[in-house]
Design a protein around this motif. Structure first.
Motif, short mmCIF file in Angstrom:
data_model
loop_
_atom_site.label_atom_id
_atom_site.label_comp_id
_atom_site.label_asym_id
_atom_site.label_seq_id
_atom_site.Cartn_x
_atom_site.Cartn_y
_atom_site.Cartn_z
N ASP A 33 -1.75 2.36 -4.72
CA ASP A 33 -1.87 0.94 -4.42
C ASP A 33 -0.93 0.12 -5.30
OD1 ASP A 33 -3.13 -1.25 -3.03
OD2 ASP A 33 -4.24 -1.69 -4.87
N ASP A 89 -1.73 7.44 -0.26
CA ASP A 89 -2.27 8.38 -1.22
C ASP A 89 -1.61 9.74 -1.01
OD1 ASP A 89 -3.90 6.42 -2.08
OD2 ASP A 89 -5.63 7.05 -0.88
N HIS A 103 0.85 -1.18 0.00
CA HIS A 103 0.00 0.00 0.00
C HIS A 103 0.90 1.24 0.00
CE1 HIS A 103 -3.56 -2.39 0.86
NE2 HIS A 103 -2.80 -3.05 1.71
N ARG A 129 -5.69 6.96 -6.19
CA ARG A 129 -5.84 5.83 -5.27
C ARG A 129 -5.16 4.59 -5.83
NH1 ARG A 129 -10.25 3.51 -4.60
NH2 ARG A 129 -10.43 3.19 -2.36
N LYS A 133 -8.80 -0.64 -5.84
CA LYS A 133 -7.55 -1.11 -5.24
C LYS A 133 -7.56 -2.63 -5.15
CE LYS A 133 -6.32 2.44 -1.91
NZ LYS A 133 -6.44 2.79 -0.49
N GLU A 159 -13.67 10.58 -0.22
CA GLU A 159 -13.27 9.37 -0.92
C GLU A 159 -14.28 8.24 -0.76
OE1 GLU A 159 -9.65 6.19 -0.58
OE2 GLU A 159 -9.10 8.31 -0.54
#
Length: 510
Positions: free
Chosen positions: A259, A21, A18, A255, A171, A42
């Motif tokens: 990811d 962001d 991850h 996003r 994601k 979001e």
């Protein structure tokens, strides 16, 4: 380049990378850096995306699966006798569908990326709806054979196309539940197909057409209408989705970049991306995993009404008794999708589910009691159906690069669907009512899927460990460490973009 020294801030949880962001801008990689996204909620945005993508696409797949498997329901209403076809000819009609289906999946995914999903998917639906309708008008074996081939060719693009399309919106830790909800339409179609067949069968004799003919005609006409309106309902890829504002589109793509989907901001089609998918070991091992699941799936879907019918129930009651089986399969599919997203470890979920399916088929092989066999189909359904979206999500999670992922997913799914040609021939009329050969071959495929799943997970875990030890580090200008054999790059972003999931900071989902 080591994981800790790369500019993006990366944390590892459940073997998934991850990237925070807003920090995916390493070396200038932030999508639309001039756009202010501070006012975007979001979670509300992704709910908006969910409502515009998942429900309608799931409905389309319900129609897709309904159209391909309704021949199993139609068979119970004297289709073979009316067309004058033998059991062997019927099985050939089932088989030929999967040959054209598998052949056209990879080309279709490449075309989908080049065209808009709203155009390509809608066109495919209208065309296969026409084939489905005409299938109800055939009078002989050759007519049915041609229509099954054409139906497979036009249906080929939907499932691999939509799974790839969804991977471009979500994601990796969000994709599994969406894929599960989408695929659960197949279980709903199984339940709905039985109920619909019972209802349509009451039209027997209207217009001089038998019940089985009306099953094909009505379902085909519904598909044509759905395909026609899909042009205005299906939304395109995130970078040109008109139902979102520029700021919302920017958030969606950032996003994905955050990811470790480095190609989310855009990627030109180059043959080297397709070549990677064609030559990578992950693709071929995932094909074996998926084949070990897809053959049992189609064997189950095509022959469940006949299996129950041969246990002593009438055609109508056999169709009705499939409904609770598919309802439970739907629940387990969505539950596994949610849990696998939450906890990762998709390979372990596959192992557990395939083991449950194996128990179900062992019971079917040894049982000579109708009630016990009916219980076993519940176990089999709960083991097989959730594995399909879980395996698709597993492969998608471990393939970075839009074109590479598009081709890799299509290859995996097409090879699995080609096994439908096998599943179409394993339940023979001379094996009734217990079908020991058919159940035994399905069990063999499940065993193959189990072995391939364990092998795939082991190799992914070993590769992650090598990256943790720094064995895959690239040489990055201005940074210490790395090995020439892993490549030399001007920046981390260049390494990410060039290598995709082969980048040393990328961690595979186990």
């Amino acid at each position: 380049m080591t994981l800790s020294s790369s500019p993006p801030s990366i944390s590892e949880k459940d073997d998934v990378v991850h990237v925070e962001d807003g920090k995916a801008a390493a070396e200038g990689g932030l999508y639309n850096p001039h756009i202010d996204v501070s006012g975007i909620d979001e979670r509300a945005l992704m709910r908006k995306v969910d409502m515009r993508t998942i429900p309608w696409l799931s409905f389309l797949y319900l129609l897709c699966f309904l159209d391909r498997t309704s021949i199993g329901n139609a068979k119970l209403y004297k289709m073979e006798a009316d067309l004058g076809i033998t059991d062997t000819q019927y099985l050939i009609c089932l088989t030929i569908f999967f040959i054209s289906y598998a052949l056209f999946e990879v080309p279709s995914n490449i075309v989908l990326k080049r065209l808009k999903p709203s155009v390509w998917l809608s066109m495919l639906m209208v065309l296969w709806g026409i084939m489905m309708t005409v299938q109800g008008l055939v009078h002989n074996y050759s007519g049915l054979l041609v229509m099954r081939w054409m139906l497979g060719a036009f249906e080929a693009g939907l499932f691999p196309g939509v799974t790839y399309y969804l991977s471009c919106w979500y994601k990796r830790s969000e994709f599994g539940i969406r894929a599960a909800i989408f695929f659960s339409a197949a279980t709903i179609s199984g339940a709905f197909g039985g109920l619909l067949a019972v209802g349509i069968a009451k039209m027997d004799g209207i217009g001089g057409k038998p019940a089985w003919s009306w099953i094909f005609i009505i379902e085909g006409l519904i598909t044509i209408v759905a395909g026609a309106v899909s042009y205005w309902i299906i939304v395109d890829f995130p970078d040109n989705a008109t139902f979102l504002t520029e700021a919302e589109r920017t958030v969606v793509i950032r996003r994905l970049q955050g990811d470790a989907q480095f190609s989310a901001g855009g990627e030109k089609m180059q043959w080297r991306h397709i070549k990677k998918a064609l030559t990578e070991w992950k693709t071929y091992l995932a094909m074996i995993v998926y084949a070990g699941i897809d053959m049992p799936l189609y064997a189950f879907a095509l022959f469940l009404p006949s299996i129950i019918n041969q246990l002593g129930y009438s055609a109508t009651k056999a169709n009705l008794l499939t409904v609770p089986v598919y309802a439970l399969a739907c629940i387990s599919t969505c539950l596994v999708g949610f849990l696998a997203d939450r906890h990762g470890n998709r390979g372990m979920f596959n192992f557990i589910l395939l083991s449950i399916a194996a128990v179900g088929y062992i019971i079917l092989i040894v049982s000579r009691d109708a009630a016990l066999s009916y219980f076993a189909v519940f176990l089999s359904a709960c083991g097989i159906y959730p594995c399909i979206p879980n395996t698709v999500a597993w492969m998608s999670n471990n393939s970075e690069g839009t074109y590479k992922r598009s081709v890799a997913l299509a290859m995996v799914i097409s090879w699995g669907n080609l096994q439908g040609a096998v599943s179409s021939n394993v339940y023979r009329a001379n094996q009734t009512p217990w079908y020991p050969l058919g159940h035994g071959l399905v069990l063999m495929y499940i065993g193959t899927g189990l072995i391939a799943t364990v092998t795939f997970r082991f190799l992914l875990k070993r590769e992650n460990a090598r990256r943790d030890r720094g064995e895959r580090d690239e040489i990055i200008e201005g940074h210490e460490g790395g090995f020439e054999v892993n490549g030399r790059f001007a920046s981390v972003e260049d390494a990410q973009r060039e290598k995709g999931d082969e980048w040393s900071g990328y961690r595979y989902t186990l």
